[in-house]
Design a protein around this motif. Sequence first.
Motif, PDB file in Angstrom:
ATOM      1  N   LYS A 104      32.217  58.715  31.106  1.00 59.84           N
ATOM      2  CA  LYS A 104      31.427  57.617  31.659  1.00 59.84           C
ATOM      3  C   LYS A 104      32.168  56.287  31.495  1.00 59.84           C
ATOM      4  O   LYS A 104      32.175  55.455  32.398  1.00 59.84           O
ATOM      5  CB  LYS A 104      30.062  57.532  30.980  1.00 59.84           C
ATOM      6  N   LEU A 105      32.794  56.103  30.338  1.00 59.76           N
ATOM      7  CA  LEU A 105      33.548  54.879  30.079  1.00 59.76           C
ATOM      8  C   LEU A 105      34.724  54.754  31.036  1.00 59.76           C
ATOM      9  O   LEU A 105      34.992  53.683  31.591  1.00 59.76           O
ATOM     10  CB  LEU A 105      34.034  54.846  28.633  1.00 59.76           C
ATOM     11  N   LYS A 106      35.422  55.857  31.253  1.00 59.14           N
ATOM     12  CA  LYS A 106      36.555  55.852  32.177  1.00 59.14           C
ATOM     13  C   LYS A 106      36.089  55.499  33.585  1.00 59.14           C
ATOM     14  O   LYS A 106      36.716  54.694  34.272  1.00 59.14           O
ATOM     15  CB  LYS A 106      37.241  57.216  32.167  1.00 59.14           C
ATOM     16  N   GLN A 107      34.976  56.081  33.994  1.00 59.13           N
ATOM     17  CA  GLN A 107      34.427  55.807  35.320  1.00 59.13           C
ATOM     18  C   GLN A 107      34.010  54.337  35.438  1.00 59.13           C
ATOM     19  O   GLN A 107      34.271  53.688  36.457  1.00 59.13           O
ATOM     20  CB  GLN A 107      33.231  56.725  35.585  1.00 59.13           C
ATOM     21  N   LEU A 108      33.385  53.806  34.403  1.00 60.34           N
ATOM     22  CA  LEU A 108      32.965  52.408  34.402  1.00 60.34           C
ATOM     23  C   LEU A 108      34.177  51.481  34.459  1.00 60.34           C
ATOM     24  O   LEU A 108      34.183  50.497  35.205  1.00 60.34           O
ATOM     25  CB  LEU A 108      32.130  52.107  33.158  1.00 60.34           C
ATOM     26  N   ASN A 109      35.219  51.803  33.712  1.00 63.72           N
ATOM     27  CA  ASN A 109      36.441  50.998  33.747  1.00 63.72           C
ATOM     28  C   ASN A 109      37.078  51.006  35.125  1.00 63.72           C
ATOM     29  O   ASN A 109      37.607  49.988  35.581  1.00 63.72           O
ATOM     30  CB  ASN A 109      37.435  51.473  32.681  1.00 63.72           C
ATOM     31  N   GLU A 148      36.282  46.361  41.268  1.00 68.02           N
ATOM     32  CA  GLU A 148      35.536  45.139  41.570  1.00 68.02           C
ATOM     33  C   GLU A 148      36.411  43.908  41.363  1.00 68.02           C
ATOM     34  O   GLU A 148      36.384  42.978  42.166  1.00 68.02           O
ATOM     35  CB  GLU A 148      34.276  45.055  40.700  1.00 68.02           C
ATOM     36  N   LYS A 149      37.213  43.906  40.306  1.00 73.22           N
ATOM     37  CA  LYS A 149      38.136  42.789  40.068  1.00 73.22           C
ATOM     38  C   LYS A 149      39.123  42.669  41.225  1.00 73.22           C
ATOM     39  O   LYS A 149      39.401  41.566  41.702  1.00 73.22           O
ATOM     40  CB  LYS A 149      38.903  42.991  38.757  1.00 73.22           C
ATOM     41  N   SER A 150      39.655  43.788  41.658  1.00 72.14           N
ATOM     42  CA  SER A 150      40.607  43.783  42.759  1.00 72.14           C
ATOM     43  C   SER A 150      39.958  43.243  44.027  1.00 72.14           C
ATOM     44  O   SER A 150      40.560  42.438  44.756  1.00 72.14           O
ATOM     45  CB  SER A 150      41.139  45.201  42.992  1.00 72.14           C
ATOM     46  N   LYS A 151      38.739  43.648  44.282  1.00 75.20           N
ATOM     47  CA  LYS A 151      37.997  43.190  45.454  1.00 75.20           C
ATOM     48  C   LYS A 151      37.791  41.673  45.404  1.00 75.20           C
ATOM     49  O   LYS A 151      37.989  40.975  46.401  1.00 75.20           O
ATOM     50  CB  LYS A 151      36.650  43.919  45.500  1.00 75.20           C
ATOM     51  N   ILE A 152      37.435  41.156  44.235  1.00 75.18           N
ATOM     52  CA  ILE A 152      37.221  39.720  44.068  1.00 75.18           C
ATOM     53  C   ILE A 152      38.531  38.958  44.257  1.00 75.18           C
ATOM     54  O   ILE A 152      38.570  37.931  44.940  1.00 75.18           O
ATOM     55  CB  ILE A 152      36.600  39.414  42.690  1.00 75.18           C
ATOM     56  N   GLU A 153      39.606  39.466  43.665  1.00 76.62           N
ATOM     57  CA  GLU A 153      40.913  38.815  43.799  1.00 76.62           C
ATOM     58  C   GLU A 153      41.341  38.743  45.262  1.00 76.62           C
ATOM     59  O   GLU A 153      41.835  37.716  45.727  1.00 76.62           O
ATOM     60  CB  GLU A 153      41.958  39.552  42.975  1.00 76.62           C
ATOM     61  N   GLN A 154      41.155  39.834  45.990  1.00 76.99           N
ATOM     62  CA  GLN A 154      41.531  39.859  47.401  1.00 76.99           C
ATOM     63  C   GLN A 154      40.687  38.886  48.204  1.00 76.99           C
ATOM     64  O   GLN A 154      41.198  38.146  49.050  1.00 76.99           O
ATOM     65  CB  GLN A 154      41.395  41.275  47.963  1.00 76.99           C
ATOM     66  N   ASN A 155      39.394  38.875  47.922  1.00 77.55           N
ATOM     67  CA  ASN A 155      38.493  37.990  48.644  1.00 77.55           C
ATOM     68  C   ASN A 155      38.814  36.531  48.347  1.00 77.55           C
ATOM     69  O   ASN A 155      38.826  35.693  49.254  1.00 77.55           O
ATOM     70  CB  ASN A 155      37.040  38.311  48.277  1.00 77.55           C
ATOM     71  N   LEU A 156      39.094  36.221  47.083  1.00 79.48           N
ATOM     72  CA  LEU A 156      39.455  34.853  46.710  1.00 79.48           C
ATOM     73  C   LEU A 156      40.722  34.427  47.435  1.00 79.48           C
ATOM     74  O   LEU A 156      40.790  33.325  48.001  1.00 79.48           O
ATOM     75  CB  LEU A 156      39.647  34.743  45.196  1.00 79.48           C
ATOM     76  N   GLY A 157      41.726  35.284  47.430  1.00 78.39           N
ATOM     77  CA  GLY A 157      42.974  34.972  48.122  1.00 78.39           C
ATOM     78  C   GLY A 157      42.762  34.737  49.607  1.00 78.39           C
ATOM     79  O   GLY A 157      43.295  33.777  50.179  1.00 78.39           O
ATOM     80  N   LYS A 158      41.982  35.585  50.230  1.00 75.24           N
ATOM     81  CA  LYS A 158      41.712  35.436  51.661  1.00 75.24           C
ATOM     82  C   LYS A 158      41.009  34.111  51.944  1.00 75.24           C
ATOM     83  O   LYS A 158      41.335  33.422  52.911  1.00 75.24           O
ATOM     84  CB  LYS A 158      40.853  36.594  52.169  1.00 75.24           C
ATOM     85  N   GLN A 159      40.040  33.753  51.103  1.00 76.23           N
ATOM     86  CA  GLN A 159      39.302  32.516  51.315  1.00 76.23           C
ATOM     87  C   GLN A 159      40.191  31.294  51.122  1.00 76.23           C
ATOM     88  O   GLN A 159      40.087  30.315  51.857  1.00 76.23           O
ATOM     89  CB  GLN A 159      38.088  32.448  50.379  1.00 76.23           C
TER      90      GLN A 159
END
Length: 70
Positions: A12-17, A23-34
């Motif tokens: 479960k911990l591995k899956q959560l990580n 999610e971090k990658s998604k945020i980083e990509q979105n921030l860069g695009k914006q």
Amino acid sequence: MAPSALEKQEAKLKQLNQKIKAEKSKIEQNLGKQIIKTSNLDYANLSNQKIKDLAQKIATVLNQESNNQL
């Protein structure tokens, strides 16, 4: 043999990580695009060095704003 409670928790911990990393990658990509979009930057002119320089400038501005709020 059935997995132990500890093995289940580790899974479960591995899956959560993995979800956190995605999610971090998604945020980083979105921030860069914006940033690129709102700054009217041309992708063709963005070298690695220019990206690093822009990131440093943005970080400086954000850090100054944070310090001014204190």
